[in-house]
Write a protein that holds these residues in place. Structure first.
Motif, PDB file in Angstrom:
ATOM      1  N   CYS A   8     -18.289 -62.673  42.452  1.00  0.00           N
ATOM      2  CA  CYS A   8     -18.714 -61.520  43.249  1.00  0.00           C
ATOM      3  C   CYS A   8     -18.240 -61.658  44.693  1.00  0.00           C
ATOM      4  O   CYS A   8     -17.697 -60.711  45.270  1.00  0.00           O
ATOM      5  N   ALA A   9     -18.446 -62.839  45.275  1.00  0.00           N
ATOM      6  CA  ALA A   9     -18.049 -63.057  46.671  1.00  0.00           C
ATOM      7  C   ALA A   9     -16.552 -62.848  46.851  1.00  0.00           C
ATOM      8  O   ALA A   9     -16.112 -62.224  47.823  1.00  0.00           O
ATOM      9  N   GLU A  10     -15.762 -63.355  45.916  1.00  0.00           N
ATOM     10  CA  GLU A  10     -14.311 -63.202  46.008  1.00  0.00           C
ATOM     11  C   GLU A  10     -13.894 -61.743  45.870  1.00  0.00           C
ATOM     12  O   GLU A  10     -13.076 -61.238  46.649  1.00  0.00           O
ATOM     13  N   MET A  11     -14.454 -61.055  44.905  1.00  0.00           N
ATOM     14  CA  MET A  11     -14.092 -59.651  44.686  1.00  0.00           C
ATOM     15  C   MET A  11     -14.555 -58.768  45.837  1.00  0.00           C
ATOM     16  O   MET A  11     -13.856 -57.836  46.224  1.00  0.00           O
ATOM     17  N   GLU A  12     -15.711 -59.065  46.391  1.00  0.00           N
ATOM     18  CA  GLU A  12     -16.207 -58.298  47.536  1.00  0.00           C
ATOM     19  C   GLU A  12     -15.301 -58.505  48.746  1.00  0.00           C
ATOM     20  O   GLU A  12     -14.955 -57.548  49.448  1.00  0.00           O
ATOM     21  N   ALA A  13     -14.866 -59.748  48.971  1.00  0.00           N
ATOM     22  CA  ALA A  13     -13.958 -60.043  50.087  1.00  0.00           C
ATOM     23  C   ALA A  13     -12.621 -59.322  49.900  1.00  0.00           C
ATOM     24  O   ALA A  13     -12.054 -58.780  50.861  1.00  0.00           O
ATOM     25  N   GLN A  14     -12.121 -59.291  48.685  1.00  0.00           N
ATOM     26  CA  GLN A  14     -10.866 -58.586  48.402  1.00  0.00           C
ATOM     27  C   GLN A  14     -11.016 -57.089  48.677  1.00  0.00           C
ATOM     28  O   GLN A  14     -10.117 -56.466  49.249  1.00  0.00           O
TER      29      GLN A  14
ATOM     30  N   GLY B 120     -16.159 -57.271  37.485  1.00  0.00           N
ATOM     31  CA  GLY B 120     -15.487 -56.260  38.283  1.00  0.00           C
ATOM     32  C   GLY B 120     -16.311 -55.961  39.525  1.00  0.00           C
ATOM     33  O   GLY B 120     -17.468 -56.366  39.630  1.00  0.00           O
ATOM     34  N   PHE B 121     -15.697 -55.256  40.443  1.00  0.00           N
ATOM     35  CA  PHE B 121     -16.380 -54.906  41.686  1.00  0.00           C
ATOM     36  C   PHE B 121     -15.939 -53.511  42.094  1.00  0.00           C
ATOM     37  O   PHE B 121     -14.777 -53.148  41.951  1.00  0.00           O
ATOM     38  N   SER B 122     -16.885 -52.741  42.591  1.00  0.00           N
ATOM     39  CA  SER B 122     -16.582 -51.411  43.105  1.00  0.00           C
ATOM     40  C   SER B 122     -17.273 -51.226  44.439  1.00  0.00           C
ATOM     41  O   SER B 122     -18.502 -51.340  44.514  1.00  0.00           O
ATOM     42  N   PRO B 123     -16.507 -50.935  45.485  1.00  0.00           N
ATOM     43  CA  PRO B 123     -17.167 -50.572  46.740  1.00  0.00           C
ATOM     44  C   PRO B 123     -17.866 -49.223  46.556  1.00  0.00           C
ATOM     45  O   PRO B 123     -17.491 -48.437  45.690  1.00  0.00           O
ATOM     46  N   ALA B 124     -18.866 -48.976  47.347  1.00  0.00           N
ATOM     47  CA  ALA B 124     -19.546 -47.686  47.296  1.00  0.00           C
ATOM     48  C   ALA B 124     -18.620 -46.620  47.867  1.00  0.00           C
ATOM     49  O   ALA B 124     -18.040 -46.797  48.929  1.00  0.00           O
ATOM     50  N   GLY B 125     -18.494 -45.544  47.151  1.00  0.00           N
ATOM     51  CA  GLY B 125     -17.713 -44.419  47.644  1.00  0.00           C
ATOM     52  C   GLY B 125     -18.638 -43.378  48.244  1.00  0.00           C
ATOM     53  O   GLY B 125     -19.846 -43.582  48.360  1.00  0.00           O
ATOM     54  N   ASP B 126     -18.047 -42.256  48.612  1.00  0.00           N
ATOM     55  CA  ASP B 126     -18.880 -41.177  49.155  1.00  0.00           C
ATOM     56  C   ASP B 126     -19.831 -40.670  48.078  1.00  0.00           C
ATOM     57  O   ASP B 126     -19.551 -40.740  46.885  1.00  0.00           O
TER      58      ASP B 126
ATOM     59  N   GLN C 183     -13.123 -55.683  50.759  1.00  0.00           N
ATOM     60  CA  GLN C 183     -13.250 -55.490  52.210  1.00  0.00           C
ATOM     61  C   GLN C 183     -11.887 -55.611  52.898  1.00  0.00           C
ATOM     62  O   GLN C 183     -11.574 -54.837  53.803  1.00  0.00           O
ATOM     63  N   ALA C 184     -11.063 -56.566  52.441  1.00  0.00           N
ATOM     64  CA  ALA C 184      -9.727 -56.721  53.024  1.00  0.00           C
ATOM     65  C   ALA C 184      -8.864 -55.496  52.728  1.00  0.00           C
ATOM     66  O   ALA C 184      -8.137 -55.024  53.591  1.00  0.00           O
ATOM     67  N   LYS C 185      -8.977 -54.970  51.544  1.00  0.00           N
ATOM     68  CA  LYS C 185      -8.234 -53.766  51.167  1.00  0.00           C
ATOM     69  C   LYS C 185      -8.669 -52.572  52.009  1.00  0.00           C
ATOM     70  O   LYS C 185      -7.849 -51.779  52.455  1.00  0.00           O
ATOM     71  N   ALA C 186      -9.976 -52.462  52.250  1.00  0.00           N
ATOM     72  CA  ALA C 186     -10.504 -51.346  53.050  1.00  0.00           C
ATOM     73  C   ALA C 186     -10.031 -51.431  54.508  1.00  0.00           C
ATOM     74  O   ALA C 186      -9.785 -50.417  55.133  1.00  0.00           O
TER      75      ALA C 186
END
Length: 165
Positions: A151-157, A12-18, A159-162
């Motif tokens: 990880c690279a794929e999930m991170e790219a997804q 799984g992957f989670s972007p950093a939130g506030d 970033q695209a969502k953001a």
């Protein structure tokens, strides 16, 4: 405390939130809740890899058994065993609450130990899972190729969502 053993698999992957907030992947969150009968994530810095290790409270009995097994193995081989140091490595975890959506706040000292500042990659590893800063994971050798690709794929997804927001 529940004693049900669980195994974590997948990723799984989670972007950093506030405020250093991250989100546990649903699959991992569900297993922690079921096995531990609650919403407590245990995190500790790995003593050899530059990542964190996560698990639920249900793993506590396994850690006690692991400590005793390591002590007996050292005694059998006639090797020194530092019980106090190994015990603090195994049981020095931080108990962190998470909400119904899996959101939790990463303690800054743990984030700094694993160089976590942006996104967070989760990788199942049986009775525990690892949490990685993508940059740290990508420094790992070829044995980590599948994890690095995921990880690279999930991170790219993420970033695209953001960018769509």
């Amino acid at each position: 405390m529940a004693g049900a053993e669980v195994n974590f698999n997948g990723q799984g992957f989670s972007p950093a939130g506030d405020k250093s907030r991250f989100v546990l992947p649903p699959k991992f969150r569900k297993k922690i809740i079921e096995a531990s009968e609650g919403r407590t994530l245990c995190l500790v810095a790995d003593d050899t890899l530059n990542c964190l290790v996560g698990f639920g409270l249900s793993r506590e009995n396994q850690l006690s058994q692991q400590l005793e097994n390591e002590k007996r193995a050292a005694e059998t081989l006639g090797k020194p065993f530092d019980y106090v140091t190994r015990s603090q490595q195994l049981f020095g975890y931080e108990e962190i609450s998470f909400d119904d959506s899996g959101r939790f706040v990463m303690p800054s000292y743990l984030a700094s130990l694993a160089n976590i500042s942006g996104g967070l990659y989760f990788r199942g590893g049986g009775p525990f899972f690892t949490l990685w800063a993508p940059e740290e994971l990508h420094k790992m050798g070829p044995g980590w190729a599948q994890a690095k690709a995921g990880c690279a794929e999930m991170e790219a997804q993420a970033q695209a969502k953001a960018k769509k927001k």
